[in-house]
Motif scaffolding. Structure first.
Motif, PDB file in Angstrom:
ATOM      1  N   ILE A 185      44.543  51.164  32.819  1.00 29.26           N
ATOM      2  CA  ILE A 185      43.224  51.011  33.452  1.00 29.26           C
ATOM      3  C   ILE A 185      42.200  50.381  32.501  1.00 29.26           C
ATOM      4  CG2 ILE A 185      42.373  53.344  32.889  1.00 29.26           C
ATOM      5  CD1 ILE A 185      41.077  53.325  35.730  1.00 29.26           C
ATOM      6  N   GLY A 186      42.371  50.612  31.218  1.00 33.36           N
ATOM      7  CA  GLY A 186      41.436  50.041  30.241  1.00 33.36           C
ATOM      8  C   GLY A 186      41.782  48.616  29.848  1.00 33.36           C
ATOM      9  N   ILE A 204      40.976  41.367  34.198  1.00 29.07           N
ATOM     10  CA  ILE A 204      39.936  40.526  34.796  1.00 29.07           C
ATOM     11  C   ILE A 204      38.838  41.375  35.425  1.00 29.07           C
ATOM     12  CG2 ILE A 204      41.487  40.269  36.805  1.00 29.07           C
ATOM     13  CD1 ILE A 204      39.999  37.533  37.332  1.00 29.07           C
ATOM     14  N   HIS A 205      37.632  40.873  35.336  1.00 36.05           N
ATOM     15  CA  HIS A 205      36.485  41.482  36.008  1.00 36.05           C
ATOM     16  C   HIS A 205      36.080  40.639  37.207  1.00 36.05           C
ATOM     17  CE1 HIS A 205      32.427  42.915  36.852  1.00 36.05           C
ATOM     18  NE2 HIS A 205      32.080  41.645  36.868  1.00 36.05           N
ATOM     19  N   GLY A 206      35.645  41.304  38.279  1.00 33.24           N
ATOM     20  CA  GLY A 206      35.067  40.596  39.422  1.00 33.24           C
ATOM     21  C   GLY A 206      33.868  41.348  39.946  1.00 33.24           C
ATOM     22  N   ARG A 216      37.853  40.185  44.849  1.00 29.07           N
ATOM     23  CA  ARG A 216      38.241  41.560  44.494  1.00 29.07           C
ATOM     24  C   ARG A 216      39.631  41.893  45.058  1.00 29.07           C
ATOM     25  NH1 ARG A 216      35.127  45.128  41.223  1.00 29.07           N
ATOM     26  NH2 ARG A 216      35.562  46.825  42.681  1.00 29.07           N
ATOM     27  N   TYR A 275      27.791  45.948  31.617  1.00 32.58           N
ATOM     28  CA  TYR A 275      28.323  47.223  32.099  1.00 32.58           C
ATOM     29  C   TYR A 275      27.257  48.318  32.153  1.00 32.58           C
ATOM     30  CZ  TYR A 275      33.196  45.672  32.285  1.00 32.58           C
ATOM     31  OH  TYR A 275      34.376  45.049  32.622  1.00 32.58           O
ATOM     32  N   LEU A 282      34.791  50.703  26.738  1.00 30.48           N
ATOM     33  CA  LEU A 282      34.666  49.497  27.569  1.00 30.48           C
ATOM     34  C   LEU A 282      33.946  48.386  26.800  1.00 30.48           C
ATOM     35  CD1 LEU A 282      35.328  48.666  30.452  1.00 30.48           C
ATOM     36  CD2 LEU A 282      33.156  49.680  31.189  1.00 30.48           C
ATOM     37  N   ASN A 323      42.776  45.874  32.210  1.00 29.10           N
ATOM     38  CA  ASN A 323      43.106  45.404  33.557  1.00 29.10           C
ATOM     39  C   ASN A 323      42.778  43.932  33.795  1.00 29.10           C
ATOM     40  OD1 ASN A 323      40.377  45.641  33.767  1.00 29.10           O
ATOM     41  ND2 ASN A 323      40.397  47.327  35.250  1.00 29.10           N
ATOM     42  N   HIS A 356      27.578  51.513  34.093  1.00 26.20           N
ATOM     43  CA  HIS A 356      28.516  52.540  33.631  1.00 26.20           C
ATOM     44  C   HIS A 356      28.056  53.248  32.359  1.00 26.20           C
ATOM     45  CE1 HIS A 356      31.340  51.308  36.634  1.00 26.20           C
ATOM     46  NE2 HIS A 356      31.559  50.123  36.107  1.00 26.20           N
ATOM     47  N   LYS A 398      39.333  39.056  30.849  1.00 19.46           N
ATOM     48  CA  LYS A 398      39.018  39.946  29.728  1.00 19.46           C
ATOM     49  C   LYS A 398      39.892  39.602  28.517  1.00 19.46           C
ATOM     50  CE  LYS A 398      37.649  43.679  32.892  1.00 19.46           C
ATOM     51  NZ  LYS A 398      37.823  45.114  33.266  1.00 19.46           N
ATOM     52  N   THR A 456      41.219  48.852  40.556  1.00 19.83           N
ATOM     53  CA  THR A 456      40.803  49.012  39.158  1.00 19.83           C
ATOM     54  C   THR A 456      41.970  49.440  38.268  1.00 19.83           C
ATOM     55  OG1 THR A 456      38.615  49.675  39.920  1.00 19.83           O
ATOM     56  CG2 THR A 456      39.166  50.193  37.644  1.00 19.83           C
ATOM     57  N   PHE A 498      33.806  56.536  29.492  1.00 19.40           N
ATOM     58  CA  PHE A 498      34.571  55.404  28.974  1.00 19.40           C
ATOM     59  C   PHE A 498      33.704  54.226  28.560  1.00 19.40           C
ATOM     60  CE2 PHE A 498      34.597  55.225  33.665  1.00 19.40           C
ATOM     61  CZ  PHE A 498      34.028  53.979  33.893  1.00 19.40           C
ATOM     62  N   ARG A 556      46.075  42.393  38.976  1.00 15.84           N
ATOM     63  CA  ARG A 556      46.284  43.638  38.220  1.00 15.84           C
ATOM     64  C   ARG A 556      47.617  44.289  38.577  1.00 15.84           C
ATOM     65  NH1 ARG A 556      40.077  45.858  39.066  1.00 15.84           N
ATOM     66  NH2 ARG A 556      39.117  44.806  37.267  1.00 15.84           N
TER      67      ARG A 556
HETATM   68  P1  RTP Z   1      35.455  45.526  36.630  1.00 17.01           P
HETATM   69  O1  RTP Z   1      34.022  45.963  36.767  1.00 17.01           O
HETATM   70  O2  RTP Z   1      35.902  45.379  35.200  1.00 17.01           O
HETATM   71  O3  RTP Z   1      35.755  44.344  37.490  1.00 17.01           O
HETATM   72  O4  RTP Z   1      36.406  46.678  37.192  1.00 17.01           O
HETATM   73  P2  RTP Z   1      36.215  47.496  38.544  1.00 17.01           P
HETATM   74  O5  RTP Z   1      35.002  47.046  39.278  1.00 17.01           O
HETATM   75  O6  RTP Z   1      37.524  47.464  39.262  1.00 17.01           O
HETATM   76  O7  RTP Z   1      36.014  48.960  37.968  1.00 17.01           O
HETATM   77  P3  RTP Z   1      34.658  49.690  37.514  1.00 17.01           P
HETATM   78  O8  RTP Z   1      34.574  50.975  38.230  1.00 17.01           O
HETATM   79  O9  RTP Z   1      33.493  48.755  37.598  1.00 17.01           O
HETATM   80  O10 RTP Z   1      34.948  50.008  35.988  1.00 17.01           O
HETATM   81  C1  RTP Z   1      34.740  49.047  34.983  1.00 17.01           C
HETATM   82  C2  RTP Z   1      35.892  49.088  34.014  1.00 17.01           C
HETATM   83  O11 RTP Z   1      35.880  50.319  33.330  1.00 17.01           O
HETATM   84  C3  RTP Z   1      37.195  50.728  33.043  1.00 17.01           C
HETATM   85  N1  RTP Z   1      37.413  52.059  33.564  1.00 17.01           N
HETATM   86  N2  RTP Z   1      38.030  52.990  32.889  1.00 17.01           N
HETATM   87  N3  RTP Z   1      39.153  55.442  32.071  1.00 17.01           N
HETATM   88  C4  RTP Z   1      38.654  55.338  33.282  1.00 17.01           C
HETATM   89  O12 RTP Z   1      38.691  56.230  34.069  1.00 17.01           O
HETATM   90  C5  RTP Z   1      38.043  54.070  33.673  1.00 17.01           C
HETATM   91  N4  RTP Z   1      37.436  53.814  34.824  1.00 17.01           N
HETATM   92  C6  RTP Z   1      37.044  52.523  34.749  1.00 17.01           C
HETATM   93  C7  RTP Z   1      38.148  49.768  33.711  1.00 17.01           C
HETATM   94  O13 RTP Z   1      38.679  48.893  32.719  1.00 17.01           O
HETATM   95  C8  RTP Z   1      37.260  49.012  34.676  1.00 17.01           C
HETATM   96  O14 RTP Z   1      37.693  47.678  34.852  1.00 17.01           O
END
Ligand code: RTP
Ligand code: MG
Length: 148
Positions: free
Chosen positions: A109-110, A114-116, A85, A49, A61, A112, A52, A9, A91, A57, A102
């Motif tokens: 959390i915002g 790298i994405h996987g 992962r 995304y 994002l 972090n 989401h 990221k 996360t 958020f 991480r």
């Molecule tokens: P990613 O998709 O980026 O690999 O991260 P992840 O699977 O570990 O987490 P995910 O639930 O898919 O959330 C995507 C990204 O949204 C941001 N996030 N912010 N403020 C919050 O509560 C919140 N929750 C998630 C994070 O940057 C996360 O990587």
């Protein structure tokens, strides 16, 4: 062979952690089959995304992931989706285990790093979204076939 989509990221790029992050997947034994350094437009970010889009958020994002260049990658190997992962960590970097990317480098959390992809089907969708077929290199290391 299983493949996953990983993206360093904007914070990972700006903090000069590209080499450090890529090194972890190389030394683990996975095979790089696609890589590009690129800017992300809003449309691609929103598609990526999409899952989401109802979350509070989502706006932040999309804003963040389009804020600077990223490294988009495809990695290959047995079980690579879930193993990557684990290498990435939880996360929230504040609760991610030390030893994970991480856990070692993140504190927000915002931001972090790298994405996987979170599942094999998600990986297939994300690879198709980010890469054209001809951008992926179909190869296998011949000297170290046992590392995948
Ligand atoms: P990613 O998709 O980026 O690999 O991260 P992840 O699977 O570990 O987490 P995910 O639930 O898919 O959330 C995507 C990204 O949204 C941001 N996030 N912010 N403020 C919050 O509560 C919140 N929750 C998630 C994070 O940057 C996360 O990587
Ligand atoms: Mg996710």
């Amino acid at each position: 062979m299983e493949r996953t989509f990983l993206a360093i990221k904007p914070d990972g790029v700006q903090r000069k952690l590209i080499g450090e992050i890529i090194k972890r997947f190389e030394t683990k034994g996975f095979t790089l089959v696609g890589l590009k350094f690129m800017s992300v437009n809003r449309e691609l970010a929103e598609q990526h995304y999409d899952v989401h889009k109802e979350r509070p958020f989502f706006g932040n994002l999309v804003e963040f992931i389009t804020s600077g260049p990223i490294i988009a990658m495809v990695w290959e190997g047995d079980g690579v989706v879930s193993a990557a992962r684990k290498v990435i960590g939880a996360t929230n970097p504040l609760t991610a285990e030390p030893g994970t990317i991480r856990g070692d480098y993140g504190a927000n959390i915002g931001r972090n790093l790298i994405h996987g992809s979170d599942a094999i089907e998600t990986a297939q969708r994300e690879i198709a979204l980010w890469f054209k077929d001809e951008e992926l290199v179909n190869w296998q290391p011949t000297l170290t076939a046992w590392i995948y």
